[in-house]
Design a protein around this motif. Sequence first.
Motif, PDB file in Angstrom:
ATOM      1  N   PRO A 530       0.835  -1.205   0.000  1.00  0.00           N
ATOM      2  CA  PRO A 530       0.000   0.000   0.000  1.00  0.00           C
ATOM      3  C   PRO A 530       0.864   1.247   0.000  1.00  0.00           C
ATOM      4  O   PRO A 530       1.932   1.288   0.615  1.00  0.00           O
ATOM      5  CB  PRO A 530      -0.814  -0.139   1.303  1.00  0.00           C
ATOM      6  CG  PRO A 530      -0.008  -1.038   2.176  1.00  0.00           C
ATOM      7  CD  PRO A 530       0.697  -1.979   1.268  1.00  0.00           C
ATOM      8  N   VAL A 571      -4.943   6.089  -0.046  1.00  0.00           N
ATOM      9  CA  VAL A 571      -3.965   5.009   0.068  1.00  0.00           C
ATOM     10  C   VAL A 571      -4.371   3.916  -0.922  1.00  0.00           C
ATOM     11  O   VAL A 571      -5.532   3.490  -0.955  1.00  0.00           O
ATOM     12  CB  VAL A 571      -3.890   4.447   1.502  1.00  0.00           C
ATOM     13  CG1 VAL A 571      -2.768   3.427   1.611  1.00  0.00           C
ATOM     14  CG2 VAL A 571      -3.679   5.565   2.507  1.00  0.00           C
ATOM     15  N   THR A 572      -3.413   3.465  -1.732  1.00  0.00           N
ATOM     16  CA  THR A 572      -3.666   2.381  -2.671  1.00  0.00           C
ATOM     17  C   THR A 572      -3.585   1.033  -1.966  1.00  0.00           C
ATOM     18  O   THR A 572      -3.045   0.916  -0.862  1.00  0.00           O
ATOM     19  CB  THR A 572      -2.648   2.433  -3.822  1.00  0.00           C
ATOM     20  OG1 THR A 572      -1.327   2.258  -3.281  1.00  0.00           O
ATOM     21  CG2 THR A 572      -2.713   3.768  -4.538  1.00  0.00           C
ATOM     22  N   MET A 573      -4.107   0.002  -2.634  1.00  0.00           N
ATOM     23  CA  MET A 573      -4.086  -1.389  -2.139  1.00  0.00           C
ATOM     24  C   MET A 573      -4.597  -1.469  -0.707  1.00  0.00           C
ATOM     25  O   MET A 573      -3.894  -1.866   0.222  1.00  0.00           O
ATOM     26  CB  MET A 573      -2.682  -1.979  -2.242  1.00  0.00           C
ATOM     27  CG  MET A 573      -2.091  -1.953  -3.631  1.00  0.00           C
ATOM     28  SD  MET A 573      -3.099  -2.885  -4.816  1.00  0.00           S
ATOM     29  CE  MET A 573      -2.947  -4.522  -4.155  1.00  0.00           C
ATOM     30  N   PRO A 574      -5.850  -1.080  -0.445  1.00  0.00           N
ATOM     31  CA  PRO A 574      -6.344  -1.112   0.936  1.00  0.00           C
ATOM     32  C   PRO A 574      -6.431  -2.530   1.501  1.00  0.00           C
ATOM     33  O   PRO A 574      -6.404  -2.693   2.729  1.00  0.00           O
ATOM     34  CB  PRO A 574      -7.724  -0.458   0.825  1.00  0.00           C
ATOM     35  CG  PRO A 574      -8.126  -0.647  -0.600  1.00  0.00           C
ATOM     36  CD  PRO A 574      -6.858  -0.582  -1.379  1.00  0.00           C
ATOM     37  N   ILE A 577      -3.350  -3.360   3.711  1.00  0.00           N
ATOM     38  CA  ILE A 577      -2.976  -2.468   4.813  1.00  0.00           C
ATOM     39  C   ILE A 577      -3.170  -3.199   6.129  1.00  0.00           C
ATOM     40  O   ILE A 577      -4.234  -3.773   6.401  1.00  0.00           O
ATOM     41  CB  ILE A 577      -3.818  -1.173   4.777  1.00  0.00           C
ATOM     42  CG1 ILE A 577      -3.625  -0.443   3.450  1.00  0.00           C
ATOM     43  CG2 ILE A 577      -3.438  -0.261   5.944  1.00  0.00           C
ATOM     44  CD1 ILE A 577      -4.498   0.782   3.289  1.00  0.00           C
ATOM     45  N   THR A 618      -9.188   2.253  -3.956  1.00  0.00           N
ATOM     46  CA  THR A 618      -8.301   3.086  -3.139  1.00  0.00           C
ATOM     47  C   THR A 618      -9.024   3.449  -1.854  1.00  0.00           C
ATOM     48  O   THR A 618     -10.243   3.653  -1.849  1.00  0.00           O
ATOM     49  CB  THR A 618      -7.914   4.367  -3.898  1.00  0.00           C
ATOM     50  OG1 THR A 618      -7.326   4.011  -5.145  1.00  0.00           O
ATOM     51  CG2 THR A 618      -6.920   5.206  -3.110  1.00  0.00           C
ATOM     52  N   ALA A 640       1.699   3.872   5.453  1.00  0.00           N
ATOM     53  CA  ALA A 640       0.819   2.726   5.226  1.00  0.00           C
ATOM     54  C   ALA A 640       1.673   1.477   5.366  1.00  0.00           C
ATOM     55  O   ALA A 640       2.571   1.237   4.568  1.00  0.00           O
ATOM     56  CB  ALA A 640       0.168   2.815   3.854  1.00  0.00           C
ATOM     57  N   SER A 642       2.225  -2.739   5.803  1.00  0.00           N
ATOM     58  CA  SER A 642       1.684  -4.031   5.404  1.00  0.00           C
ATOM     59  C   SER A 642       2.500  -5.129   6.064  1.00  0.00           C
ATOM     60  O   SER A 642       3.569  -4.889   6.648  1.00  0.00           O
ATOM     61  CB  SER A 642       1.721  -4.178   3.878  1.00  0.00           C
ATOM     62  OG  SER A 642       3.055  -4.147   3.416  1.00  0.00           O
TER      63      SER A 642
END
Length: 832
Positions: A530, A571-574, A577, A618, A640, A642
């Motif tokens: 993310p 935020v990308t790729m939730p 996260i 997103t 963010a 991961s």
Amino acid sequence: MNANQIADSTLTFHPITVVVSAWDQNRTTPGTQHYLGVTIANRGDFDAVVQVRLESPTDLLRQWCSRPEQWLALSSGKSGELTFCIDVPGDALPQWLDYEAVVIPQGAYADYYLPPTRCRLQILAPEISETAQDPTFSLSPSTTPDRPLMVQLGSPVVVELIVENRSERVDRFRLECTGLPEEWGIQVEYPRESDSFGLVRLNDSLGVNPSDRGIIRVLLQPPPLPLAGSYLPTFRLASENDPRLGLLGLVYLQVNPVYRLQAQLETVQDQVRNRHAAEFLLQFANLGNTPRQVQFLLKPKTPTNLCTYDLASDRVTIEPQAVSQVPLTGTPQRWWTRPWFGSGKIYPFQVELRDRDLHPIAPETLQGQLTWMPRPWWQLLLTLLAGLGLLGALAFLIWWYFLRSPTPPTVVEFAAEDSRYAEANGDMARVRWQIENPQQIQTLKLTGYSPEGIVLSGPLVYEFKDGNPPAALQSFCTPEKTMLTCSQIRTDAFLPGKYVFELTLTPKGRRATPVILKTSPIEITAKPPPTVTALVPKSLLYREAASGIPTPAEKAIPVIDQAGIRLDWAVTMPANITALHLVGRDQDGRMIGDRWFEFSNSGELPKLLREFCEVGQTLICRNVPTGLTTVGEFRFELQALSADQPATAVKPKVSESVKIQPQTPQILSFQINGREAPAKLLIPVAPFQTLLPIQVNWRVQGGSTTRVDLMPSPGSVPLVGRVSVPLSPQGSTTIALQVKAATGEMLTRSVTLETYDPTRSKPAGTPSPTGAIAPPKSMAPPTGSPGLTESPAPSGSPAPSGAPSPSVPIGVPAPALDDRLAPSEAPPQFNR
């Protein structure tokens, strides 16, 4: 066109004829209209539609002609006329306007070419009325449109201007020459003058006394070979005494045409092998100064059915000092007539050239030839080789069907279906292969290695029986008699990393050698982490939430509320996260607090963010409160995190600076004994009278960073308060109220208290008795050092917090002590 069309073409019949005529003999003056008539006649057997347009290398024609393009429809045997109007503006300079009338037939005559008609419009100088005192000039030599000055090649043209000053003042003249092409050189020579020291110096103008004359010499240097035609240089004489007066003069120049055209037939490839075409170039070099239009006719000297010629065009236009080329190809026909021996068969031809205007061409006829080379020597052996080949083919068939051993399997292709896969899509690596003679396959083994040679996948072993693929491959393979084609074969490689797959083919037979092939490296990319793509404060400027009336400038700034500064982020790729870490820093980079937002499940929002965020492709959060309300300038950082990345490897996204500015301080009131304090106050004190303390009240509007000092004592005090100040029996006492903002701005109100004896004479310069006040009767004498008293406060001013009076409001702070931190010194926090 082929040789027959070239030899039989004629230049006499024109189905479309064009006549261009001007109504005013191609001469006009500024502010008039020039009309051009184009008459078109259709002498063909078909109806025609013709497009006529005027083209010019400059933009003047399109600016002066409202309709430069018109259409005309003509029946067979009919004619018609189109009229074009060129509106010459009144401020046009004398010049030549060159343009062309282009006629383009449409429909049945679309392939018929009509050369453009060149036109030239002369714009004469306007007639200017002269007064008796206006300066005049004349040109030498004198020229007219009918008697132009002939330009000799390589020699400059000298023009003299005789200027006469008919006014009563000394005048100075400057000359400007326009209307010639850029390649012409223009040199203006003014007479030399001597200064007061007798030195001769060059001038940039001509000075002429009243009723006197002067001469300006102009040299016009043409290029070595100027283009043929008429030139109209315009001389504009400007007067220094009268800048609005512009005198114009014209010189008509004529450059005679030079006709010098050289033609050449250049051979690119004149030998033909295997029926390839011979290539030639008709090259024309125009060494003159006029455009040339050449028409040519190709005449073969052999029967036309033996060799065909292809000429790109039957005419060409060569601009001055330019070279043009026309491709010419020749191809021999009847392949069986190609010679077997000797030096080849020659096909001669000639090209006859003719100028459209019958100007000379050197030479007028070009001779050429192409050679069809004899067959190669090995073709003589074809018959013998054909017999030997027949015997060999018979022997091969006997060996193929009765004597040869089984052909081993051969891997024609082995490769990965794709060079890159994504773990986020649940992809696994897939391969394909193509194998000849699958009946001889015993086993296939598929193994995946890392680039370092470590086994990462497999091995997967497939057993073949009677040449048929096993059940695990049947859904991926297409078996044929001599070829086995398999595609989209799944491997067990799905983890991120780089792989190289190896296919080991074991043929049938005891002495068979395994065949090993490898793919190029492929990669399975890990799930993208993310990334914080945006971290934007809702506002970059707030003002402190404080009581009081804001200034007009502060009303336009939003007030910070209990939620504090609010942020928007994306935020990308939730789904990847695990946590969001929000950090706040002051303007010096020191951390003032942080917040953690933990994501318990994949893509599930924490409770603190559910009200403010939306999850899609997103994660978008709007108006997220931080709780930071302290005055100052801050920046925020958002990480963010991961499960696949450590927190130290994630670079945070930094926001812009957000400022919470303090409230602008104002002194609302500063009173002495209930009245606004003047700059100086006289207090009468009789002899042996007891001095009572003075009640000082103040009210200051400000924020948490505002500091209030009462000088000389007690020093730091709250925004609103009251103190008793003792008076000095003799002399004066100055009381000052100082208000200091966080920005360093300071406000001061002061009053000077002075006592005097009323039984004596009044001090000089003192205010009237109405300006003096007496201590209030209700006040008691001070019992100690100056401080808070218990006397009631004046109306409109609250009592200090230490007074026992029931009218004192709750929550009014007491005077500040020396060991207490100022509000501006307390660290801001937003994570409580």
